[in-house]
Design a protein around this motif. Structure first.
Motif, PDB file in Angstrom:
ATOM      1  N   PHE A 251       0.651  -0.935  -0.167  1.00 22.94           N
ATOM      2  CA  PHE A 251       0.152   0.167   0.026  1.00 22.94           C
ATOM      3  C   PHE A 251       1.129   1.534  -0.090  1.00 22.94           C
ATOM      4  O   PHE A 251       0.491   1.983  -0.775  1.00 22.94           O
ATOM      5  CB  PHE A 251      -1.115   0.026   1.636  1.00 22.94           C
ATOM      6  N   PHE A 252       2.184   1.229   0.758  1.00 18.19           N
ATOM      7  CA  PHE A 252       3.080   2.393   0.900  1.00 18.19           C
ATOM      8  C   PHE A 252       4.141   2.072  -0.112  1.00 18.19           C
ATOM      9  O   PHE A 252       5.210   3.645  -0.121  1.00 18.19           O
ATOM     10  CB  PHE A 252       3.411   2.215   2.057  1.00 18.19           C
ATOM     11  N   HIS A 253       3.917   0.868  -0.998  1.00 24.06           N
ATOM     12  CA  HIS A 253       4.451   1.383  -2.400  1.00 24.06           C
ATOM     13  C   HIS A 253       7.020   1.032  -2.021  1.00 24.06           C
ATOM     14  O   HIS A 253       6.739   1.453  -2.276  1.00 24.06           O
ATOM     15  CB  HIS A 253       4.984   1.896  -2.982  1.00 24.06           C
ATOM     16  N   ALA A 254       6.599   0.330  -0.553  1.00 21.10           N
ATOM     17  CA  ALA A 254       7.660   0.859   0.299  1.00 21.10           C
ATOM     18  C   ALA A 254       8.822  -1.333  -0.136  1.00 21.10           C
ATOM     19  O   ALA A 254       9.246  -2.267   0.216  1.00 21.10           O
ATOM     20  CB  ALA A 254       7.789   0.321   1.701  1.00 21.10           C
ATOM     21  N   GLU A 255       9.332  -0.290  -1.038  1.00 23.61           N
ATOM     22  CA  GLU A 255      10.048  -0.844  -1.563  1.00 23.61           C
ATOM     23  C   GLU A 255      11.440  -1.362  -1.137  1.00 23.61           C
ATOM     24  O   GLU A 255      12.006  -2.936  -0.966  1.00 23.61           O
ATOM     25  CB  GLU A 255      10.472  -0.998  -4.012  1.00 23.61           C
ATOM     26  N   GLN A 256      11.901  -0.932  -0.167  1.00 23.00           N
ATOM     27  CA  GLN A 256      12.927  -0.772   0.803  1.00 23.00           C
ATOM     28  C   GLN A 256      12.785  -2.158   1.801  1.00 23.00           C
ATOM     29  O   GLN A 256      14.018  -2.634   2.231  1.00 23.00           O
ATOM     30  CB  GLN A 256      13.261   0.690   1.055  1.00 23.00           C
ATOM     31  N   ILE A 257      11.373  -2.730   1.954  1.00 26.79           N
ATOM     32  CA  ILE A 257      11.248  -3.166   2.884  1.00 26.79           C
ATOM     33  C   ILE A 257      11.386  -4.812   1.953  1.00 26.79           C
ATOM     34  O   ILE A 257       9.944  -5.104   1.252  1.00 26.79           O
ATOM     35  CB  ILE A 257       9.607  -3.352   3.345  1.00 26.79           C
ATOM     36  N   GLN A 258      12.090  -6.584   2.310  1.00 29.39           N
ATOM     37  CA  GLN A 258      11.890  -7.605   1.642  1.00 29.39           C
ATOM     38  C   GLN A 258      11.542  -8.267   3.141  1.00 29.39           C
ATOM     39  O   GLN A 258      12.635  -8.194   3.787  1.00 29.39           O
ATOM     40  CB  GLN A 258      13.318  -7.536   1.182  1.00 29.39           C
ATOM     41  N   PHE A 259      11.155  -9.752   2.196  1.00 30.04           N
ATOM     42  CA  PHE A 259      10.606 -10.303   3.249  1.00 30.04           C
ATOM     43  C   PHE A 259      11.350 -11.632   2.641  1.00 30.04           C
ATOM     44  O   PHE A 259      11.182 -11.494   1.821  1.00 30.04           O
ATOM     45  CB  PHE A 259       8.801 -11.010   2.810  1.00 30.04           C
TER      46      PHE A 259
END
Length: 226
Positions: free
Chosen positions: A114-122
């Motif tokens: 939703f926040f387009h947080a591409e720096q967060i990876q699972f």
């Protein structure tokens, strides 16, 4: 109420509060980490929820024997029935945690997208096993790992209850020494590699291993005083 249902009800009541506290802490920690990541977009973040759940299961199964074993024996449950009922409880409990963990990851992913947080990876274990990253695969892998750690610590807790800390320390030290041997490490690595390449769900091998630890727990507890 039948004896098995009474046992499962008692076990569920015993673990309910700790389970709620664990997931609350994990949720708060994850949300706090997301906020920090949103504030500092240049900061890359990797999120892994499987390991905290494994630690929770290990602790829960380890402390359960000391509190619940003598209590259920005094209620009329035999030692054999205790091991069987607790093993079934562990199977269902770990499956529930695997499903909750998948749902938790899904909700966090929704927030991240939703926040387009591409720096967060699972990070999922399917990546290491080179398996398709399907939800079913993630649930099965998590479940098998949760089962393994649950039954291993069930056995260690049984040793602690009957023989004390020295027995647990000796078993752990022996395992560490064995796995430090290069030939053992090499053989174990080859076995795991062959297992992954020859099976769609290689971690199903943990099921008979868990059965062995349940049997060892019974052998340990069958003459334990309460």
């Amino acid at each position: 109420m039948s004896q098995p249902l009474t046992f499962y009800r008692i076990q569920l009541m015993d673990t309910r509060s700790s389970t709620l506290i664990f997931w609350s802490i994990l949720a708060i920690t994850s949300i706090f980490s997301l906020v920090i990541s949103f504030m500092f977009e240049s900061t890359n973040m990797i999120m892994v929820t499987t390991m905290p759940v494994i630690i929770f299961i290990a602790i829960t199964s380890f402390v359960s024997v000391k509190g619940m074993f003598p209590f259920t024996i005094h209620l009329g449950v035999t030692r054999k029935q205790y091991v069987i009922h607790y093993s079934i409880f562990l199977v269902l409990f770990t499956l529930g945690l695997a499903l909750i963990n998948q749902l938790f990851n899904f909700l966090i992913n929704v927030i991240v997208d939703f926040f387009h947080a591409e720096q967060i990876q699972f990070l999922y274990l399917t990546h290491f096993l080179e398996m398709p990253a399907y939800s079913l695969n993630d649930i099965i892998i998590d479940w098998m790992l949760f089962l393994l750690f649950g039954f291993v610590n069930f056995f260690l807790a049984s040793l602690l209850y009957r023989y004390g800390k020295i027995a647990v320390y000796c078993v752990i030290a022996l395992c560490v020494l064995i796995f430090l041997i290069p030939d053992v490490q090499h053989s174990l690595f080859k076995w795991i590699q062959g297992l992954v390449e020859s099976s769609a769900y290689p971690l199903f091998i943990f099921v008979p291993i868990c059965f062995v630890f349940a049997l060892l727990s019974y052998v340990t507890l069958k003459r334990s005083a309460v």
